[in-house]
Design an enzyme around this catalytic site. Structure first.
Site, PDB file in Angstrom:
ATOM      1  N   GLY A 199       0.823  -1.206   0.000  1.00 48.83           N
ATOM      2  CA  GLY A 199       0.000   0.000   0.000  1.00 48.83           C
ATOM      3  C   GLY A 199       0.854   1.251   0.000  1.00 48.83           C
ATOM      4  O   GLY A 199       1.700   1.433   0.871  1.00 48.83           O
ATOM      5  N   GLY A 259      -0.247   4.348   0.402  1.00 48.10           N
ATOM      6  CA  GLY A 259      -1.000   5.465   0.992  1.00 48.10           C
ATOM      7  C   GLY A 259      -0.133   6.171   2.025  1.00 48.10           C
ATOM      8  O   GLY A 259       1.100   6.042   2.022  1.00 48.10           O
ATOM      9  N   PHE A 260      -0.760   6.905   2.925  1.00 45.64           N
ATOM     10  CA  PHE A 260      -0.001   7.628   3.946  1.00 45.64           C
ATOM     11  C   PHE A 260       0.847   6.670   4.780  1.00 45.64           C
ATOM     12  O   PHE A 260       1.992   6.955   5.097  1.00 45.64           O
ATOM     13  CB  PHE A 260      -0.943   8.375   4.898  1.00 45.64           C
ATOM     14  CG  PHE A 260      -1.562   9.594   4.293  1.00 45.64           C
ATOM     15  CD1 PHE A 260      -0.848  10.775   4.196  1.00 45.64           C
ATOM     16  CD2 PHE A 260      -2.858   9.568   3.824  1.00 45.64           C
ATOM     17  CE1 PHE A 260      -1.413  11.906   3.649  1.00 45.64           C
ATOM     18  CE2 PHE A 260      -3.437  10.692   3.272  1.00 45.64           C
ATOM     19  CZ  PHE A 260      -2.719  11.865   3.180  1.00 45.64           C
ATOM     20  N   GLY A 261       0.261   5.520   5.155  1.00 46.36           N
ATOM     21  CA  GLY A 261       0.964   4.559   6.002  1.00 46.36           C
ATOM     22  C   GLY A 261       2.166   3.966   5.300  1.00 46.36           C
ATOM     23  O   GLY A 261       3.294   3.991   5.810  1.00 46.36           O
ATOM     24  N   GLU A 289     -17.490  18.319   3.852  1.00 46.05           N
ATOM     25  CA  GLU A 289     -16.562  18.991   2.929  1.00 46.05           C
ATOM     26  C   GLU A 289     -17.087  18.906   1.493  1.00 46.05           C
ATOM     27  O   GLU A 289     -17.026  19.881   0.739  1.00 46.05           O
ATOM     28  CB  GLU A 289     -15.164  18.368   3.050  1.00 46.05           C
ATOM     29  CG  GLU A 289     -14.545  18.707   4.403  1.00 46.05           C
ATOM     30  CD  GLU A 289     -13.111  18.217   4.594  1.00 46.05           C
ATOM     31  OE1 GLU A 289     -12.664  17.351   3.830  1.00 46.05           O
ATOM     32  OE2 GLU A 289     -12.454  18.711   5.527  1.00 46.05           O
ATOM     33  N   ASP A 310      -5.536   2.980   8.059  1.00 45.55           N
ATOM     34  CA  ASP A 310      -6.977   2.712   8.193  1.00 45.55           C
ATOM     35  C   ASP A 310      -7.310   1.243   8.446  1.00 45.55           C
ATOM     36  O   ASP A 310      -8.380   0.913   8.932  1.00 45.55           O
ATOM     37  CB  ASP A 310      -7.704   3.123   6.892  1.00 45.55           C
ATOM     38  CG  ASP A 310      -7.911   4.625   6.806  1.00 45.55           C
ATOM     39  OD1 ASP A 310      -7.463   5.345   7.715  1.00 45.55           O
ATOM     40  OD2 ASP A 310      -8.524   5.070   5.809  1.00 45.55           O
TER      41      ASP A 310
HETATM   42  C1  LIG Z   1     -12.823  11.697   1.142  1.00 40.43           C
HETATM   43  C2  LIG Z   1     -11.860  11.554   2.290  1.00 40.43           C
HETATM   44  C3  LIG Z   1     -11.476  12.678   3.007  1.00 40.43           C
HETATM   45  C4  LIG Z   1     -10.557  12.555   4.064  1.00 40.43           C
HETATM   46  N1  LIG Z   1     -10.174  13.685   4.748  1.00 40.43           N
HETATM   47  C5  LIG Z   1      -9.223  13.585   5.703  1.00 40.43           C
HETATM   48  C6  LIG Z   1      -8.716  14.749   6.344  1.00 40.43           C
HETATM   49  O1  LIG Z   1      -9.140  15.876   6.070  1.00 40.43           O
HETATM   50  N2  LIG Z   1      -7.731  14.595   7.277  1.00 40.43           N
HETATM   51  C7  LIG Z   1      -7.222  13.367   7.591  1.00 40.43           C
HETATM   52  O2  LIG Z   1      -6.314  13.275   8.431  1.00 40.43           O
HETATM   53  N3  LIG Z   1      -7.701  12.249   7.022  1.00 40.43           N
HETATM   54  C8  LIG Z   1      -8.676  12.328   6.078  1.00 40.43           C
HETATM   55  N4  LIG Z   1      -9.139  11.196   5.466  1.00 40.43           N
HETATM   56  C9  LIG Z   1      -8.648   9.899   5.906  1.00 40.43           C
HETATM   57  C10 LIG Z   1      -7.291   9.572   5.300  1.00 40.43           C
HETATM   58  O3  LIG Z   1      -7.272   9.860   3.937  1.00 40.43           O
HETATM   59  C11 LIG Z   1      -7.006   8.099   5.557  1.00 40.43           C
HETATM   60  O4  LIG Z   1      -7.042   7.891   6.935  1.00 40.43           O
HETATM   61  C12 LIG Z   1      -5.639   7.699   5.005  1.00 40.43           C
HETATM   62  O5  LIG Z   1      -5.595   7.843   3.614  1.00 40.43           O
HETATM   63  C13 LIG Z   1      -5.316   6.258   5.388  1.00 40.43           C
HETATM   64  O6  LIG Z   1      -4.045   5.948   4.907  1.00 40.43           O
HETATM   65  P1  LIG Z   1      -3.649   4.440   4.607  1.00 40.43           P
HETATM   66  O7  LIG Z   1      -2.230   4.477   4.180  1.00 40.43           O
HETATM   67  O8  LIG Z   1      -4.047   3.585   5.727  1.00 40.43           O
HETATM   68  O9  LIG Z   1      -4.591   4.004   3.421  1.00 40.43           O
HETATM   69  P2  LIG Z   1      -4.784   4.608   1.971  1.00 40.43           P
HETATM   70  O10 LIG Z   1      -4.371   6.029   1.896  1.00 40.43           O
HETATM   71  O11 LIG Z   1      -6.178   4.247   1.595  1.00 40.43           O
HETATM   72  O12 LIG Z   1      -3.760   3.753   1.087  1.00 40.43           O
HETATM   73  C14 LIG Z   1      -3.961   2.399   0.841  1.00 40.43           C
HETATM   74  C15 LIG Z   1      -3.257   2.050  -0.460  1.00 40.43           C
HETATM   75  O13 LIG Z   1      -3.389   0.651  -0.668  1.00 40.43           O
HETATM   76  C16 LIG Z   1      -3.614   0.412  -2.038  1.00 40.43           C
HETATM   77  N5  LIG Z   1      -4.334  -0.851  -2.162  1.00 40.43           N
HETATM   78  C17 LIG Z   1      -5.558  -1.151  -1.705  1.00 40.43           C
HETATM   79  N6  LIG Z   1      -5.847  -2.446  -1.971  1.00 40.43           N
HETATM   80  C18 LIG Z   1      -4.788  -2.961  -2.615  1.00 40.43           C
HETATM   81  C19 LIG Z   1      -4.461  -4.247  -3.117  1.00 40.43           C
HETATM   82  N7  LIG Z   1      -5.305  -5.294  -3.019  1.00 40.43           N
HETATM   83  N8  LIG Z   1      -3.253  -4.431  -3.712  1.00 40.43           N
HETATM   84  C20 LIG Z   1      -2.375  -3.410  -3.802  1.00 40.43           C
HETATM   85  N9  LIG Z   1      -2.624  -2.169  -3.335  1.00 40.43           N
HETATM   86  C21 LIG Z   1      -3.807  -1.954  -2.737  1.00 40.43           C
HETATM   87  C22 LIG Z   1      -4.437   1.604  -2.496  1.00 40.43           C
HETATM   88  O14 LIG Z   1      -4.302   1.815  -3.897  1.00 40.43           O
HETATM   89  C23 LIG Z   1      -3.851   2.745  -1.674  1.00 40.43           C
HETATM   90  O15 LIG Z   1      -2.841   3.445  -2.366  1.00 40.43           O
HETATM   91  C24 LIG Z   1     -10.066  11.286   4.415  1.00 40.43           C
HETATM   92  C25 LIG Z   1     -10.474  10.156   3.704  1.00 40.43           C
HETATM   93  C26 LIG Z   1     -11.351  10.284   2.647  1.00 40.43           C
HETATM   94  C27 LIG Z   1     -11.767   9.070   1.873  1.00 40.43           C
END
Ligand SMILES: Cc1cc2nc3c(=O)[nH]c(=O)nc-3n(C[C@H](O)[C@H](O)[C@H](O)COP(=O)(O)OP(=O)(O)OC[C@H]3O[C@@H](n4cnc5c(N)ncnc54)[C@H](O)[C@@H]3O)c2cc1C
Length: 419
Positions: free
Chosen positions: A11, A13-15, A170, A300
């Protein structure tokens, strides 16, 4: 070169990105895998959907982030399963890969809670593709109503937004500004009072995680922007042009945005471990899986209990980024045989923006901000979180332009069938 430890980060994403950034000088081969070839900045997706920002500001190429680090490689591939005992990850496109350390940061997906028709007709806002699809659908409905005014009373321009959390609030605020400032000028023959934006929330307040004063401020700020807020109402079913509520009310609307719920990435169901609310994975104080100290779960997808408050940390970008960085740092320190620390989340405040010069910010110790000051604080924090200086510059240019002129440049529909 002798085999170095293998770190696989799932992944981008932020993590995941937070973890990899901390591993750039580690004596290990680091593989970052994501099904997209870009990092998505989810907090600003609604700005793509409402024509404020362009896709390259909110999606950034993952490879571009790690050019200078020979130990890091990036692959675009889809995770299909993880064998915790054999320490291997399977992918749809590249077979399976072994790991010595794994960082699991696959995020969450939308949860429709079984509402009839939601999976077919609702517009979630979780990916860049979701945001572009929504934007083009809304513009397409305005063009259709312009050609055939009979569609207006059928609800072609009405948008129902389910959920009055930050995503719903938002999106509603930004959509209202788009409608009243831009589309009103683009379509002067369409009466604006026939283009409704309605937020439907099952609870009794908007932004339920904020203090009462901030909830009241946010509701008034939405209403000032002509958004209708329906509290205590539950969506029962969704059809392409109708939204039925449990109370019996039927809303004519050709667009329904789903901002009501999340569940952890479905990959977790194959792990054979006990899952928490929303299918999230419970981790220990160091963010590892019990019985698997080599597996870190961040963002998340993780159920992280805050060391200070003993409450479960929310699904926020700031939590994901800090947890990812902690996981990367812990692996790097372990490889250097250095002492490691438990994870401690630094809460810099929770915020949501309602529109131009209007936002709410709540700090941990009870202090809060509203209005222009909160809006500027929100902008500063989000700019700091964007991946690179180039993304920040792009956002500043677009926001400044929109701030001075109320203009939004992205009001075009690109016909996919012509590609
Ligand atoms: C519309 C919206 C508004 C938000 N606003 C805010 C805000 O204002 N402030 C704030 O702090 N947080 C906000 N959030 C929450 C924040 O965006 C999430 O908490 C954060 O993105 C989580 O990061 P993550 O790395 O866990 O997951 P993600 O950012 O979701 O990254 C997960 C990654 O895994 C990849 N992935 C998924 N499944 C697979 C797979 N099977 N194989 C390979 N890759 C895969 C995806 O493509 C993605 O790049 C918001 C969320 C949304 C949806």
């Amino acid at each position: 070169m002798p085999d170095r430890p293998k770190v696989v980060v799932l992944g981008g994403g932020f993590g995941g990105v937070g973890a990899v950034k901390k591993l750039k000088d580690a004596d290990a081969d680091v593989l970052l895998v994501d099904k997209h070839n870009y990092h998505t900045f989810q907090p600003l997706l609604y700005q793509v959907a409402t024509d404020l920002l362009d896709t390259p500001t909110v999606g950034h190429p993952l490879r571009d982030l790690f050019h200078d680090h020979a130990n890091i490689s990036v692959k675009q591939a889809t995770v299909t399963g993880i064998d915790l005992d054999k320490r291997r990850v399977s992918f749809a496109e590249i077979g399976s890969r072994p790991y010595d350390y794994l960082v699991l940061g696959l995020g969450a997906t939308v949860n429709f809670f079984g509402v009839e028709g939601a999976d077919k007709h609702a517009f979630p806002m979780y990916t860049l593709a979701d945001a572009v699809r929504l934007k083009e659908h809304v513009l397409e409905r305005w063009e259709a109503a312009d050609r055939d005014p009979g569609l207006i009373d059928d609800g072609a321009l009405n948008v129902v937004i389910v959920g009055a959390g930050p995503t719903g609030v938002e999106s509603a605020g930004a959509l209202a500004e788009l409608y009243r400032a831009n589309l009103a000028k683009d379509y002067p023959d369409i009466p604006q009072d026939k283009a409704r934006i309605i937020v439907v929330e099952a609870g009794d307040a908007v932004l339920s995680m904020f203090k009462t004063g901030l909830q009241t401020y946010a509701k008034k700020a939405l209403e000032k922007r002509t958004v209708e807020v329906m509290l205590g109402e539950i969506v029962e079913s969704i059809e392409p042009t109708r939204v039925r509520l449990k109370s019996g009310t039927v809303l004519n609307a050709h667009t329904l945005i789903w901002g009501a719920g999340l569940q952890a990435n479905p990959v977790v169901s194959g792990l054979d471990i006990e899952l928490q609310h929303g299918n999230r994975i419970a981790v220990g104080p160091d963010l590892t899986l019990p019985e698997h100290p080599e597996v870190f779960v961040v963002g998340d997808i993780a159920w992280i209990t805050d060391a200070k408050t003993k409450t479960v940390l929310p699904q926020l970008g700031s939590v994901a980024l800090q947890a990812g960085e902690h996981a990367g740092e812990t692996i790097a320190r372990t490889l250097r045989k250095k002492k490691v620390e438990p994870f401690e989340y630094e809460d810099k405040g929770t915020m949501a923006t309602i529109g131009r010069k209007s936002a709410v910010v709540q700090f941990r110790r009870g202090r809060s901000l509203t209005g222009t000051t909160a809006w500027l604080a929100w902008g500063t924090v989000h700019l700091a979180l964007l991946s690179t200086g180039e993304d920040r510059a792009k956002a500043v240019v677009d926001w400044t332009w929109a701030g001075f002129t109320h203009e939004r440049a992205g009001r075009i529909i690109v016909d996919e069938t012509e590609r």
